[in-house]
Scaffold this motif. Structure first.
Motif, PDB file in Angstrom:
ATOM      1  N   THR A 197      35.148  13.737 -23.914  1.00 26.68           N
ATOM      2  CA  THR A 197      36.518  13.785 -23.404  1.00 26.68           C
ATOM      3  C   THR A 197      36.995  12.371 -23.100  1.00 26.68           C
ATOM      4  O   THR A 197      36.286  11.611 -22.429  1.00 26.68           O
ATOM      5  CB  THR A 197      36.601  14.608 -22.106  1.00 26.68           C
ATOM      6  N   VAL A 198      38.163  12.002 -23.599  1.00 26.01           N
ATOM      7  CA  VAL A 198      38.766  10.698 -23.302  1.00 26.01           C
ATOM      8  C   VAL A 198      40.213  10.923 -22.902  1.00 26.01           C
ATOM      9  O   VAL A 198      40.961  11.601 -23.618  1.00 26.01           O
ATOM     10  CB  VAL A 198      38.704   9.734 -24.514  1.00 26.01           C
ATOM     11  N   SER A 240      31.313   9.169 -16.015  1.00 27.08           N
ATOM     12  CA  SER A 240      32.540   8.637 -16.614  1.00 27.08           C
ATOM     13  C   SER A 240      32.486   7.129 -16.813  1.00 27.08           C
ATOM     14  O   SER A 240      31.984   6.399 -15.951  1.00 27.08           O
ATOM     15  CB  SER A 240      33.753   8.959 -15.735  1.00 27.08           C
ATOM     16  N   PHE A 267      41.567   3.891 -19.648  1.00 24.22           N
ATOM     17  CA  PHE A 267      40.942   5.052 -20.264  1.00 24.22           C
ATOM     18  C   PHE A 267      39.778   5.517 -19.402  1.00 24.22           C
ATOM     19  O   PHE A 267      39.018   4.705 -18.859  1.00 24.22           O
ATOM     20  CB  PHE A 267      40.405   4.717 -21.656  1.00 24.22           C
ATOM     21  N   ARG A 268      39.644   6.846 -19.296  1.00 24.21           N
ATOM     22  CA  ARG A 268      38.466   7.443 -18.673  1.00 24.21           C
ATOM     23  C   ARG A 268      37.765   8.274 -19.728  1.00 24.21           C
ATOM     24  O   ARG A 268      38.342   9.239 -20.231  1.00 24.21           O
ATOM     25  CB  ARG A 268      38.843   8.295 -17.474  1.00 24.21           C
ATOM     26  N   ALA A 269      36.543   7.898 -20.068  1.00 26.21           N
ATOM     27  CA  ALA A 269      35.764   8.614 -21.071  1.00 26.21           C
ATOM     28  C   ALA A 269      34.620   9.339 -20.362  1.00 26.21           C
ATOM     29  O   ALA A 269      33.837   8.720 -19.635  1.00 26.21           O
ATOM     30  CB  ALA A 269      35.202   7.633 -22.103  1.00 26.21           C
ATOM     31  N   LYS A 270      34.551  10.646 -20.564  1.00 28.39           N
ATOM     32  CA  LYS A 270      33.571  11.455 -19.844  1.00 28.39           C
ATOM     33  C   LYS A 270      32.452  11.923 -20.776  1.00 28.39           C
ATOM     34  O   LYS A 270      32.705  12.327 -21.911  1.00 28.39           O
ATOM     35  CB  LYS A 270      34.267  12.673 -19.206  1.00 28.39           C
ATOM     36  N   LYS A 271      31.230  11.874 -20.267  1.00 28.20           N
ATOM     37  CA  LYS A 271      30.066  12.288 -21.056  1.00 28.20           C
ATOM     38  C   LYS A 271      29.706  13.744 -20.734  1.00 28.20           C
ATOM     39  O   LYS A 271      29.568  14.097 -19.572  1.00 28.20           O
ATOM     40  CB  LYS A 271      28.873  11.398 -20.731  1.00 28.20           C
ATOM     41  N   LEU A 276      36.110   5.259 -28.497  1.00 28.75           N
ATOM     42  CA  LEU A 276      35.683   6.059 -27.343  1.00 28.75           C
ATOM     43  C   LEU A 276      35.662   7.553 -27.690  1.00 28.75           C
ATOM     44  O   LEU A 276      34.765   8.285 -27.253  1.00 28.75           O
ATOM     45  CB  LEU A 276      36.608   5.808 -26.149  1.00 28.75           C
ATOM     46  N   LYS A 277      36.626   8.009 -28.488  1.00 26.74           N
ATOM     47  CA  LYS A 277      36.675   9.419 -28.871  1.00 26.74           C
ATOM     48  C   LYS A 277      35.474   9.822 -29.731  1.00 26.74           C
ATOM     49  O   LYS A 277      35.052  10.980 -29.714  1.00 26.74           O
ATOM     50  CB  LYS A 277      37.980   9.716 -29.615  1.00 26.74           C
ATOM     51  N   PHE A 312      32.401   9.850 -26.885  1.00 27.54           N
ATOM     52  CA  PHE A 312      32.467  10.686 -25.686  1.00 27.54           C
ATOM     53  C   PHE A 312      33.150  12.016 -25.969  1.00 27.54           C
ATOM     54  O   PHE A 312      34.014  12.119 -26.845  1.00 27.54           O
ATOM     55  CB  PHE A 312      33.223   9.945 -24.573  1.00 27.54           C
TER      56      PHE A 312
END
Length: 200
Positions: free
Chosen positions: A182-183, A158, A195-199, A176-177, A180
């Protein structure tokens, strides 16, 4: 153009001080100086990020644009089993962060002067990347931090970002969207958004 904190070797005269602050129910002391970001106090955005960031145990963490170190040092204090790397282009900031790690008796930490990710090993990847990005350095630098994070995170890792709405939070979210899978907006307060951006 006036010199600002996104400078490799600040020429502004040193004016060191010590600040005391409570973060995540722990007491910290930090040396600060002229020529680094938010020298008189830990800025509201960094405090908000610290309040909400999730630091897993036994993980590799990266603080991008660490300044004098509050985000990364707090992360290292929360999980002593994790290894936290702090990077900043500003040599004075890195020197302060090194002193601050010792001042707060934090040892699970590594520091590098680095223009964004340039000083990291090519194949080095992280579970979590934290950043209060240097907005004054311009959108290109900020977006380079985002795109580099997408490459530097392990699958499932993240990126945690704090950014003000008036300083480009809506466009940052759209970027970010794209990068990644999921944001999510974790928090918003006083015009700041986390914001939390997940890979993956």
């Amino acid at each position: 153009m006036a010199e600002h904190y996104y400078t490799q070797d600040p020429s502004v005269q040193s004016n060191r001080q010590v600040i005391h602050v409570s973060l995540r129910s722990k007491e910290f002391k930090f040396y600060t100086d002229a020529g680094v970001f938010s020298k008189n106090m830990i800025d509201f955005g960094s405090k908000l990020l610290i309040e909400h960031m999730n630091i897993p145990s036994d993980s590799k963490i990266l603080d991008v644009g660490c300044g004098y170190g509050p985000i990364g040092i707090c992360a290292a204090s929360l999980e002593k089993t994790s290894e936290v790397t702090l990077i900043d282009v500003n040599q004075r900031a890195i020197e302060l962060a090194s002193e601050n790690a010792k001042l707060n008796e934090i040892s699970n930490i590594k520091l590098l002067q680095s223009d964004i990710y340039s000083s990291l090993e090519n194949n080095e990847k992280f579970d979590v990347i934290l950043t209060n990005p240097p907005i004054r350095a311009g959108k290109e630098v900020v977006y380079s931090i985002f795109s580099g994070a997408a490459q530097r995170l392990k699958d499932g890792g993240s990126l945690w970002v704090v950014i003000q709405k008036k300083q480009g939070a809506p466009s940052a979210l759209e970027k970010l969207k794209i990068l990644f899978s999921t944001v999510e907006e974790v928090s918003k307060k006083k015009g700041y958004k986390i914001f939390r951006a997940k890979k993956g």
